[in-house]
Design a protein around this motif. Structure first.
Motif, PDB file in Angstrom:
ATOM      1  N   TRP A  11      23.838  16.629  86.244  1.00 21.84           N
ATOM      2  CA  TRP A  11      23.563  15.501  85.355  1.00 21.84           C
ATOM      3  C   TRP A  11      22.772  15.953  84.132  1.00 21.84           C
ATOM      4  O   TRP A  11      22.930  15.412  83.042  1.00 21.84           O
ATOM      5  CB  TRP A  11      22.809  14.399  86.088  1.00 21.84           C
ATOM      6  N   GLU A  12      21.925  16.948  84.289  1.00 20.38           N
ATOM      7  CA  GLU A  12      21.140  17.464  83.166  1.00 20.38           C
ATOM      8  C   GLU A  12      22.054  18.057  82.099  1.00 20.38           C
ATOM      9  O   GLU A  12      21.839  17.863  80.903  1.00 20.38           O
ATOM     10  CB  GLU A  12      20.140  18.511  83.661  1.00 20.38           C
ATOM     11  N   ILE A  13      23.081  18.768  82.513  1.00 17.09           N
ATOM     12  CA  ILE A  13      24.057  19.328  81.570  1.00 17.09           C
ATOM     13  C   ILE A  13      24.705  18.196  80.774  1.00 17.09           C
ATOM     14  O   ILE A  13      24.825  18.259  79.552  1.00 17.09           O
ATOM     15  CB  ILE A  13      25.127  20.152  82.324  1.00 17.09           C
ATOM     16  N   TYR A  14      25.121  17.171  81.479  1.00 14.79           N
ATOM     17  CA  TYR A  14      25.752  16.019  80.836  1.00 14.79           C
ATOM     18  C   TYR A  14      24.803  15.379  79.830  1.00 14.79           C
ATOM     19  O   TYR A  14      25.162  15.145  78.674  1.00 14.79           O
ATOM     20  CB  TYR A  14      26.170  15.014  81.913  1.00 14.79           C
ATOM     21  N   THR A  27      30.769  17.466  67.801  1.00 15.56           N
ATOM     22  CA  THR A  27      31.714  16.352  67.845  1.00 15.56           C
ATOM     23  C   THR A  27      31.934  15.938  69.302  1.00 15.56           C
ATOM     24  O   THR A  27      31.621  16.709  70.217  1.00 15.56           O
ATOM     25  CB  THR A  27      33.062  16.757  67.238  1.00 15.56           C
ATOM     26  N   PRO A  28      32.499  14.757  69.521  1.00 16.87           N
ATOM     27  CA  PRO A  28      32.807  14.360  70.897  1.00 16.87           C
ATOM     28  C   PRO A  28      33.731  15.370  71.601  1.00 16.87           C
ATOM     29  O   PRO A  28      33.533  15.674  72.778  1.00 16.87           O
ATOM     30  CB  PRO A  28      33.490  13.002  70.742  1.00 16.87           C
ATOM     31  N   GLN A  29      34.695  15.923  70.889  1.00 16.85           N
ATOM     32  CA  GLN A  29      35.599  16.918  71.478  1.00 16.85           C
ATOM     33  C   GLN A  29      34.838  18.181  71.867  1.00 16.85           C
ATOM     34  O   GLN A  29      35.025  18.720  72.958  1.00 16.85           O
ATOM     35  CB  GLN A  29      36.734  17.259  70.501  1.00 16.85           C
ATOM     36  N   GLU A  30      33.983  18.666  70.975  1.00 14.49           N
ATOM     37  CA  GLU A  30      33.171  19.853  71.276  1.00 14.49           C
ATOM     38  C   GLU A  30      32.266  19.587  72.474  1.00 14.49           C
ATOM     39  O   GLU A  30      32.100  20.450  73.340  1.00 14.49           O
ATOM     40  CB  GLU A  30      32.314  20.243  70.074  1.00 14.49           C
ATOM     41  N   MET A  31      31.680  18.380  72.509  1.00 12.15           N
ATOM     42  CA  MET A  31      30.793  18.027  73.615  1.00 12.15           C
ATOM     43  C   MET A  31      31.549  18.055  74.934  1.00 12.15           C
ATOM     44  O   MET A  31      31.089  18.623  75.915  1.00 12.15           O
ATOM     45  CB  MET A  31      30.190  16.637  73.393  1.00 12.15           C
ATOM     46  N   ALA A  32      32.740  17.451  74.958  1.00 17.67           N
ATOM     47  CA  ALA A  32      33.526  17.404  76.191  1.00 17.67           C
ATOM     48  C   ALA A  32      33.886  18.802  76.666  1.00 17.67           C
ATOM     49  O   ALA A  32      33.756  19.120  77.858  1.00 17.67           O
ATOM     50  CB  ALA A  32      34.789  16.575  75.972  1.00 17.67           C
ATOM     51  N   GLU A  33      34.321  19.648  75.750  1.00 19.67           N
ATOM     52  CA  GLU A  33      34.669  21.031  76.112  1.00 19.67           C
ATOM     53  C   GLU A  33      33.447  21.791  76.612  1.00 19.67           C
ATOM     54  O   GLU A  33      33.537  22.568  77.565  1.00 19.67           O
ATOM     55  CB  GLU A  33      35.301  21.732  74.913  1.00 19.67           C
ATOM     56  N   ILE A  35      30.718  20.478  78.010  1.00 24.27           N
ATOM     57  CA  ILE A  35      30.332  19.957  79.324  1.00 24.27           C
ATOM     58  C   ILE A  35      31.194  20.584  80.419  1.00 24.27           C
ATOM     59  O   ILE A  35      30.675  21.045  81.428  1.00 24.27           O
ATOM     60  CB  ILE A  35      30.429  18.419  79.370  1.00 24.27           C
ATOM     61  N   VAL A  36      32.502  20.607  80.207  1.00 19.70           N
ATOM     62  CA  VAL A  36      33.404  21.180  81.220  1.00 19.70           C
ATOM     63  C   VAL A  36      33.052  22.635  81.477  1.00 19.70           C
ATOM     64  O   VAL A  36      32.927  23.068  82.628  1.00 19.70           O
ATOM     65  CB  VAL A  36      34.879  21.033  80.788  1.00 19.70           C
ATOM     66  N   SER A  37      32.865  23.395  80.417  1.00 22.27           N
ATOM     67  CA  SER A  37      32.541  24.816  80.548  1.00 22.27           C
ATOM     68  C   SER A  37      31.224  25.024  81.298  1.00 22.27           C
ATOM     69  O   SER A  37      31.133  25.849  82.221  1.00 22.27           O
ATOM     70  CB  SER A  37      32.457  25.441  79.157  1.00 22.27           C
ATOM     71  N   GLU A  41      30.613  26.606  85.114  1.00 23.35           N
ATOM     72  CA  GLU A  41      29.708  27.748  85.278  1.00 23.35           C
ATOM     73  C   GLU A  41      28.601  27.431  86.283  1.00 23.35           C
ATOM     74  O   GLU A  41      28.268  28.253  87.143  1.00 23.35           O
ATOM     75  CB  GLU A  41      29.110  28.124  83.921  1.00 23.35           C
ATOM     76  N   ALA A  42      28.021  26.232  86.187  1.00 25.20           N
ATOM     77  CA  ALA A  42      26.944  25.848  87.095  1.00 25.20           C
ATOM     78  C   ALA A  42      27.428  25.746  88.538  1.00 25.20           C
ATOM     79  O   ALA A  42      26.753  26.203  89.459  1.00 25.20           O
ATOM     80  CB  ALA A  42      26.340  24.516  86.652  1.00 25.20           C
ATOM     81  N   ILE A  43      28.609  25.183  88.730  1.00 21.99           N
ATOM     82  CA  ILE A  43      29.152  25.050  90.081  1.00 21.99           C
ATOM     83  C   ILE A  43      29.480  26.419  90.661  1.00 21.99           C
ATOM     84  O   ILE A  43      29.186  26.696  91.824  1.00 21.99           O
ATOM     85  CB  ILE A  43      30.388  24.123  90.071  1.00 21.99           C
ATOM     86  N   GLU A  44      30.032  27.284  89.844  1.00 25.76           N
ATOM     87  CA  GLU A  44      30.314  28.658  90.298  1.00 25.76           C
ATOM     88  C   GLU A  44      29.039  29.366  90.698  1.00 25.76           C
ATOM     89  O   GLU A  44      28.976  30.047  91.716  1.00 25.76           O
ATOM     90  CB  GLU A  44      31.033  29.430  89.185  1.00 25.76           C
ATOM     91  N   LEU A  45      27.990  29.185  89.910  1.00 21.65           N
ATOM     92  CA  LEU A  45      26.699  29.799  90.204  1.00 21.65           C
ATOM     93  C   LEU A  45      26.122  29.244  91.506  1.00 21.65           C
ATOM     94  O   LEU A  45      25.621  30.003  92.340  1.00 21.65           O
ATOM     95  CB  LEU A  45      25.726  29.575  89.048  1.00 21.65           C
ATOM     96  N   MET A  46      26.218  27.932  91.710  1.00 18.71           N
ATOM     97  CA  MET A  46      25.726  27.325  92.950  1.00 18.71           C
ATOM     98  C   MET A  46      26.474  27.853  94.156  1.00 18.71           C
ATOM     99  O   MET A  46      25.882  28.127  95.205  1.00 18.71           O
ATOM    100  CB  MET A  46      25.876  25.810  92.887  1.00 18.71           C
TER     101      MET A  46
END
Length: 51
Positions: A11-14, A27-33, A35-37, A41-46
């Motif tokens: 949630w902090e990333i978001y 931009t909203p598009q840059e933000m969405a990309e 967030i996904v990235s 990365e965070a889930i892979e690290l976890m």
């Protein structure tokens, strides 16, 4: 929603990216990309056991 410590990290990333978008730093598009990235990365690290 159940309290799961790992979810706080996600949630902090978001939240950080939403702030950047509303401040005009991306931009909203840059933000969405971004967030996904960052979430992937965070889930892979976890899942790797490293934090």
């Amino acid at each position: 929603m159940p309290t799961v410590s790992e979810m706080g990290q996600l949630w902090e990333i978001y939240a950080n990216n939403i702030k950047l978008m509303f401040s005009g730093d991306m931009t909203p598009q840059e933000m969405a990309e971004n967030i996904v990235s960052q979430l992937e990365e965070a889930i892979e690290l976890m899942n790797s056991g490293k934090q």
